[in-house]
Write a protein that holds these residues in place. Structure first.
Motif, PDB file in Angstrom:
ATOM      1  N   GLN A  87       0.848  -1.203   0.000  1.00 30.99           N
ATOM      2  CA  GLN A  87       0.000   0.000   0.000  1.00 30.99           C
ATOM      3  C   GLN A  87       0.880   1.249   0.000  1.00 30.99           C
ATOM      4  O   GLN A  87       1.902   1.292   0.682  1.00 30.99           O
ATOM      5  CB  GLN A  87      -0.900  -0.015   1.239  1.00 30.99           C
ATOM      6  CG  GLN A  87      -1.820   1.154   1.350  1.00 30.99           C
ATOM      7  CD  GLN A  87      -2.921   1.156   0.297  1.00 30.99           C
ATOM      8  OE1 GLN A  87      -3.323   0.114  -0.184  1.00 30.99           O
ATOM      9  NE2 GLN A  87      -3.389   2.317  -0.049  1.00 30.99           N
ATOM     10  N   VAL A  88       0.487   2.245  -0.741  1.00 26.93           N
ATOM     11  CA  VAL A  88       1.206   3.512  -0.836  1.00 26.93           C
ATOM     12  C   VAL A  88       0.406   4.591  -0.115  1.00 26.93           C
ATOM     13  O   VAL A  88      -0.818   4.635  -0.218  1.00 26.93           O
ATOM     14  CB  VAL A  88       1.377   3.917  -2.323  1.00 26.93           C
ATOM     15  CG1 VAL A  88       2.047   5.262  -2.443  1.00 26.93           C
ATOM     16  CG2 VAL A  88       2.144   2.867  -3.090  1.00 26.93           C
ATOM     17  N   SER A  89       1.108   5.456   0.610  1.00 27.04           N
ATOM     18  CA  SER A  89       0.464   6.600   1.250  1.00 27.04           C
ATOM     19  C   SER A  89       1.280   7.854   0.939  1.00 27.04           C
ATOM     20  O   SER A  89       2.512   7.847   1.046  1.00 27.04           O
ATOM     21  CB  SER A  89       0.408   6.396   2.767  1.00 27.04           C
ATOM     22  OG  SER A  89      -0.022   7.597   3.394  1.00 27.04           O
ATOM     23  N   TYR A  90       0.596   8.909   0.558  1.00 28.15           N
ATOM     24  CA  TYR A  90       1.251  10.181   0.243  1.00 28.15           C
ATOM     25  C   TYR A  90       1.013  11.223   1.341  1.00 28.15           C
ATOM     26  O   TYR A  90       1.116  12.422   1.088  1.00 28.15           O
ATOM     27  CB  TYR A  90       0.766  10.705  -1.112  1.00 28.15           C
ATOM     28  CG  TYR A  90       1.119   9.784  -2.248  1.00 28.15           C
ATOM     29  CD1 TYR A  90       2.416   9.706  -2.723  1.00 28.15           C
ATOM     30  CD2 TYR A  90       0.161   8.968  -2.818  1.00 28.15           C
ATOM     31  CE1 TYR A  90       2.743   8.840  -3.754  1.00 28.15           C
ATOM     32  CE2 TYR A  90       0.472   8.100  -3.848  1.00 28.15           C
ATOM     33  CZ  TYR A  90       1.769   8.045  -4.311  1.00 28.15           C
ATOM     34  OH  TYR A  90       2.089   7.183  -5.325  1.00 28.15           O
ATOM     35  N   LYS A  91       0.719  10.784   2.559  1.00 30.39           N
ATOM     36  CA  LYS A  91       0.496  11.721   3.663  1.00 30.39           C
ATOM     37  C   LYS A  91       1.680  12.659   3.858  1.00 30.39           C
ATOM     38  O   LYS A  91       1.503  13.842   4.131  1.00 30.39           O
ATOM     39  CB  LYS A  91       0.226  10.962   4.966  1.00 30.39           C
ATOM     40  CG  LYS A  91      -1.122  10.315   5.027  1.00 30.39           C
ATOM     41  CD  LYS A  91      -1.308   9.599   6.356  1.00 30.39           C
ATOM     42  CE  LYS A  91      -2.617   8.852   6.380  1.00 30.39           C
ATOM     43  NZ  LYS A  91      -2.786   8.126   7.646  1.00 30.39           N
TER      44      LYS A  91
ATOM     45  N   LYS B  59      -5.706   9.829  -4.037  1.00 29.74           N
ATOM     46  CA  LYS B  59      -6.358   8.561  -3.698  1.00 29.74           C
ATOM     47  C   LYS B  59      -5.355   7.491  -3.270  1.00 29.74           C
ATOM     48  O   LYS B  59      -5.692   6.325  -3.162  1.00 29.74           O
ATOM     49  CB  LYS B  59      -7.150   8.050  -4.902  1.00 29.74           C
ATOM     50  CG  LYS B  59      -8.335   8.932  -5.246  1.00 29.74           C
ATOM     51  CD  LYS B  59      -9.085   8.364  -6.432  1.00 29.74           C
ATOM     52  CE  LYS B  59     -10.303   9.207  -6.745  1.00 29.74           C
ATOM     53  NZ  LYS B  59     -11.073   8.636  -7.862  1.00 29.74           N
ATOM     54  N   ASN B  60      -4.105   7.903  -3.024  1.00 30.57           N
ATOM     55  CA  ASN B  60      -3.033   6.978  -2.633  1.00 30.57           C
ATOM     56  C   ASN B  60      -2.876   5.831  -3.628  1.00 30.57           C
ATOM     57  O   ASN B  60      -2.644   4.695  -3.253  1.00 30.57           O
ATOM     58  CB  ASN B  60      -3.256   6.432  -1.219  1.00 30.57           C
ATOM     59  CG  ASN B  60      -3.030   7.491  -0.167  1.00 30.57           C
ATOM     60  OD1 ASN B  60      -2.151   8.323  -0.297  1.00 30.57           O
ATOM     61  ND2 ASN B  60      -3.835   7.470   0.861  1.00 30.57           N
ATOM     62  N   GLN B  61      -2.989   6.165  -4.908  1.00 29.34           N
ATOM     63  CA  GLN B  61      -2.788   5.169  -5.953  1.00 29.34           C
ATOM     64  C   GLN B  61      -1.367   5.274  -6.481  1.00 29.34           C
ATOM     65  O   GLN B  61      -0.697   6.295  -6.294  1.00 29.34           O
ATOM     66  CB  GLN B  61      -3.802   5.367  -7.075  1.00 29.34           C
ATOM     67  CG  GLN B  61      -5.228   5.148  -6.639  1.00 29.34           C
ATOM     68  CD  GLN B  61      -6.230   5.431  -7.749  1.00 29.34           C
ATOM     69  OE1 GLN B  61      -5.913   6.063  -8.749  1.00 29.34           O
ATOM     70  NE2 GLN B  61      -7.449   4.956  -7.559  1.00 29.34           N
ATOM     71  N   ASN B  62      -0.919   4.233  -7.144  1.00 30.03           N
ATOM     72  CA  ASN B  62       0.441   4.217  -7.682  1.00 30.03           C
ATOM     73  C   ASN B  62       0.596   5.221  -8.813  1.00 30.03           C
ATOM     74  O   ASN B  62      -0.296   5.380  -9.639  1.00 30.03           O
ATOM     75  CB  ASN B  62       0.788   2.817  -8.200  1.00 30.03           C
ATOM     76  CG  ASN B  62       0.868   1.810  -7.084  1.00 30.03           C
ATOM     77  OD1 ASN B  62       1.264   2.134  -5.970  1.00 30.03           O
ATOM     78  ND2 ASN B  62       0.499   0.586  -7.370  1.00 30.03           N
TER      79      ASN B  62
ATOM     80  N   VAL C 205       6.563   9.641   0.352  1.00 28.36           N
ATOM     81  CA  VAL C 205       5.819   8.392   0.215  1.00 28.36           C
ATOM     82  C   VAL C 205       6.112   7.473   1.392  1.00 28.36           C
ATOM     83  O   VAL C 205       7.242   7.385   1.854  1.00 28.36           O
ATOM     84  CB  VAL C 205       6.213   7.651  -1.087  1.00 28.36           C
ATOM     85  CG1 VAL C 205       5.457   6.349  -1.223  1.00 28.36           C
ATOM     86  CG2 VAL C 205       5.976   8.513  -2.298  1.00 28.36           C
TER      87      VAL C 205
END
Length: 70
Positions: free
Chosen positions: A2-6, A38-41, A58
């Motif tokens: 899972q990717v998060s861009y927070k 949307k934290n998508q790749n 990331v």
């Protein structure tokens, strides 16, 4: 994975920037901006355009890590 861009959104706040500012400065498309939201790749080329280290923007987590945080 899972990717998060927070971290990216926090960085924008710290730099007093909006998502639109990011879009214009990095030259990313509206679609890419939406994917980030949307934290998508997204491609590594897109991340490189942001001119910072990947660990600055990331976070990656596995399903196991997410399950342990619940």
């Amino acid at each position: 994975m899972q990717v998060s861009y927070k971290k990216l959104w926090k960085l924008l706040i710290d730099r007093d920037m909006r998502k639109q500012d990011l879009k214009e400065k990095a030259g990313i498309s509206k679609g890419t901006k939406t994917k980030l939201g949307k934290n998508q790749n997204v491609s590594t080329e897109t991340l490189a355009a942001l001119e910072c280290n990947i660990e600055d923007i990331v976070e990656f987590s596995t399903e196991e890590q997410r399950d342990n945080n619940v």
